[in-house]
Design an enzyme around this catalytic site. Structure first.
Site, PDB file in Angstrom:
ATOM      1  N   ARG A 100      53.182  67.391  21.911  1.00  0.00           N
ATOM      2  CA  ARG A 100      53.610  68.711  22.389  1.00  0.00           C
ATOM      3  C   ARG A 100      53.059  69.777  21.451  1.00  0.00           C
ATOM      4  O   ARG A 100      53.652  70.105  20.428  1.00  0.00           O
ATOM      5  CB  ARG A 100      55.137  68.778  22.462  1.00  0.00           C
ATOM      6  CG  ARG A 100      55.668  70.011  23.204  1.00  0.00           C
ATOM      7  CD  ARG A 100      57.192  69.985  23.274  1.00  0.00           C
ATOM      8  NE  ARG A 100      57.678  68.862  24.052  1.00  0.00           N
ATOM      9  CZ  ARG A 100      57.820  68.874  25.384  1.00  0.00           C
ATOM     10  NH1 ARG A 100      57.505  69.949  26.070  1.00  0.00           N
ATOM     11  NH2 ARG A 100      58.279  67.809  26.018  1.00  0.00           N
ATOM     12  N   ARG A 110      50.728  77.215  25.201  1.00  0.00           N
ATOM     13  CA  ARG A 110      52.135  77.314  25.587  1.00  0.00           C
ATOM     14  C   ARG A 110      52.994  77.567  24.365  1.00  0.00           C
ATOM     15  O   ARG A 110      52.873  76.888  23.356  1.00  0.00           O
ATOM     16  CB  ARG A 110      52.589  76.026  26.295  1.00  0.00           C
ATOM     17  CG  ARG A 110      51.838  75.759  27.587  1.00  0.00           C
ATOM     18  CD  ARG A 110      52.318  74.503  28.288  1.00  0.00           C
ATOM     19  NE  ARG A 110      51.490  74.215  29.457  1.00  0.00           N
ATOM     20  CZ  ARG A 110      51.632  73.158  30.245  1.00  0.00           C
ATOM     21  NH1 ARG A 110      52.577  72.272  29.982  1.00  0.00           N
ATOM     22  NH2 ARG A 110      50.826  72.981  31.284  1.00  0.00           N
ATOM     23  N   GLU A 112      55.320  61.126  29.708  1.00  0.00           N
ATOM     24  CA  GLU A 112      54.546  61.835  30.729  1.00  0.00           C
ATOM     25  C   GLU A 112      53.136  62.172  30.251  1.00  0.00           C
ATOM     26  O   GLU A 112      52.947  62.704  29.159  1.00  0.00           O
ATOM     27  CB  GLU A 112      55.246  63.128  31.136  1.00  0.00           C
ATOM     28  CG  GLU A 112      54.475  63.930  32.188  1.00  0.00           C
ATOM     29  CD  GLU A 112      54.856  65.397  32.229  1.00  0.00           C
ATOM     30  OE1 GLU A 112      53.992  66.216  32.564  1.00  0.00           O
ATOM     31  OE2 GLU A 112      56.011  65.725  31.891  1.00  0.00           O
ATOM     32  N   ARG A 168      47.296  63.971  24.682  1.00  0.00           N
ATOM     33  CA  ARG A 168      48.222  62.865  24.964  1.00  0.00           C
ATOM     34  C   ARG A 168      47.456  61.580  25.253  1.00  0.00           C
ATOM     35  O   ARG A 168      47.917  60.488  24.903  1.00  0.00           O
ATOM     36  CB  ARG A 168      49.135  63.230  26.132  1.00  0.00           C
ATOM     37  CG  ARG A 168      50.123  64.323  25.786  1.00  0.00           C
ATOM     38  CD  ARG A 168      51.249  64.439  26.787  1.00  0.00           C
ATOM     39  NE  ARG A 168      52.192  65.472  26.363  1.00  0.00           N
ATOM     40  CZ  ARG A 168      53.445  65.593  26.813  1.00  0.00           C
ATOM     41  NH1 ARG A 168      53.899  64.721  27.702  1.00  0.00           N
ATOM     42  NH2 ARG A 168      54.232  66.555  26.386  1.00  0.00           N
ATOM     43  N   SER A 186      51.333  65.164  35.741  1.00  0.00           N
ATOM     44  CA  SER A 186      52.320  65.581  36.723  1.00  0.00           C
ATOM     45  C   SER A 186      51.562  66.141  37.916  1.00  0.00           C
ATOM     46  O   SER A 186      50.787  67.090  37.773  1.00  0.00           O
ATOM     47  CB  SER A 186      53.248  66.648  36.121  1.00  0.00           C
ATOM     48  OG  SER A 186      54.328  66.923  36.981  1.00  0.00           O
TER      49      SER A 186
END
Length: 430
Positions: A279, A264, A351, A394, A354
């Site tokens: 991230r 990403r 988070e 994460r 999801s």
């Protein structure tokens, strides 16, 4: 993609849905394009009827010897054909514009999705586990980026040297832990009934379009090759495995999983989570994807969330579950639960998974249908669901911070020890 007929017949509902999503749509533009397109179609149908009538007259006139009248009829047919060709070109233009317009409209929030303006209005559903009180244990918790550097398992400088910011080299026990997590996640999903895939990570434009990454989020995607992309998540490939297909209701639901590298650009995220491995531009994630009937997709979403929670419980990591409100909902989702793991470095929950029910939004874009002759004629669009189960980076950060010891070592969660050669700790370098 939304059902154009529904949009046409329920513009007020679209107004409300977009307002709840904190966005807008050009209602006037939609009807301008849609009305002209329908008008062109009607005009073409009238001209085709005229052409057919004139064509029939030609044969009759020729048999009756009325050659002049027959030639006039032929000329009329030629003129009609020219008009039809011109209108066909205009219809193609309008349909392309309307398709592009519809491609930018997000999914409609589901009735179970709470109304709210942004992430500050996401209601919490439940919590599990209790965060450690490091002060009561007599030491100050370190963030995972310091722990990883001290242990020699996270190398941010070499990652930046090789590829730039937000790339990290994992080495030694860090690499082993990352691989152990992926295997643990996949094995847990397989035991629950998921089917594992190893898909390509380079996909064509239409595949990204099918799940809603394009055209809206093209700036977040990595372009490669001849108009191809590196996947941002395995959701893209797993969902599109059935693009253009008709499934049998007897085979539903389908539960798929895959562990892949994900890429990403993170456009627009400058300054957010720049420290550590929260991230990154490249990361490994295990994804869950489901195909279900409309009648069962709500239950499938709940079971998907439970599966992600099960993994965190096995790892004994404290977490909470929240419902995303309408203003924080993802583009393709109609309902989403986020699972947030406790991270001491943030002194809050972050988070880690999801899970979303997209209804028939993605299936309409990718043309994925199912048949159930016992209950209806023809075919209908399936419902697609996706959820993180889980990202290794994460999860590794959460393990490092929550399982750290005063001497800088990391206790390995018990369920991961078989994947780590039976070891119980990651020790500081001598």
């Amino acid at each position: 993609m939304l059902d154009i007929k529904y949009v046409r017949e329920n513009p007020d509902a679209i107004d409300t849905a977009m307002a709840h999503r904190q966005t807008s749509w050009d209602r006037e533009k939609f009807f301008e394009l849609d009305d002209e397109r329908r008008s062109v179609i009607a005009e073409v149908e009238e001209l085709q009827a005229t052409r057919n009538a004139e064509s029939k007259k030609i044969g009759v006139l020729m048999r009756e010897g009325k050659r002049d009248e027959a030639e006039a009829a032929k000329e009329a047919v030629r003129e009609v054909n020219e008009k039809i060709e011109g209108l066909a070109a205009r219809r193609s233009e309008l349909e392309a514009q309307l398709t592009d317009f519809m491609a930018h409209l997000p999914n409609l929030p589901y009735e179970a999705t709470p109304v709210g303006k942004d992430e500050t209005e996401n209601p919490e559903r439940r919590r599990w586990g209790t965060p450690r009180d490091f002060a009561a244990e007599g030491f100050e918790a370190k963030p995972h980026w310091d722990l990883g550097t001290d242990l020699g398992i996270l190398d941010f400088e070499r990652g930046a040297k090789l590829s730039g910011g937000r790339f990290t080299v994992l080495s030694g026990d860090g690499a082993t832990l990352d691989r152990a997590l992926e295997s643990f996640f996949l094995n847990t999903h397989l035991a629950a009934g998921f089917r594992e895939f190893i898909p390509p990570v380079v996909v064509n434009r239409e595949i990204m379009y099918g799940t809603g990454q394009l055209p809206k989020f093209e700036d977040d995607a990595y372009h490669v090759g001849d108009d191809q992309f590196l996947i941002p998540t395995a959701e893209v490939v797993l969902t599109n495995l059935h693009a253009g297909e008709v499934l049998d209701a007897a085979d539903l639901p389908l539960w798929y999983t895959a562990g892949t590298p994900c890429f990403r650009e993170e456009a627009g995220s400058a300054g957010r989570d720049t420290r550590g491995i929260i991230r990154q531009h490249q990361f490994t994630k295990v994804e869950m994807v489901k195909f279900a009937t409309p009648e069962t997709s709500d239950d499938e979403l709940e079971s998907m969330v439970a599966e992600a929670e099960h993994i965190l419980q096995l790892l004994e990591l404290p977490y909470r579950v929240i419902s995303l409100c309408t203003g924080d909902l993802g583009f393709s989702a109609r309902q989403t639960y986020d699972i947030e793991v406790w991270l001491p470095s943030y002194n809050s929950y972050k988070e880690i998974s999801s899970c979303s029910n997209c209804g028939d939004f993605q299936a309409r874009r990718a043309n994925i249908k199912y048949r159930d002759p016992e209950h209806f004629k023809g075919t209908r669009f399936v419902h697609t669901l996706n959820g993180s189960g889980l990202p290794t980076g994460r999860t590794m950060a959460a393990i490092m911070e929550n399982y750290q010891n005063p001497d800088g070592s990391i206790t390995i969660p018990e369920v991961l020890r078989p994947y780590m050669g039976g070891r119980e700790r990651i020790e500081p370098r001598a």
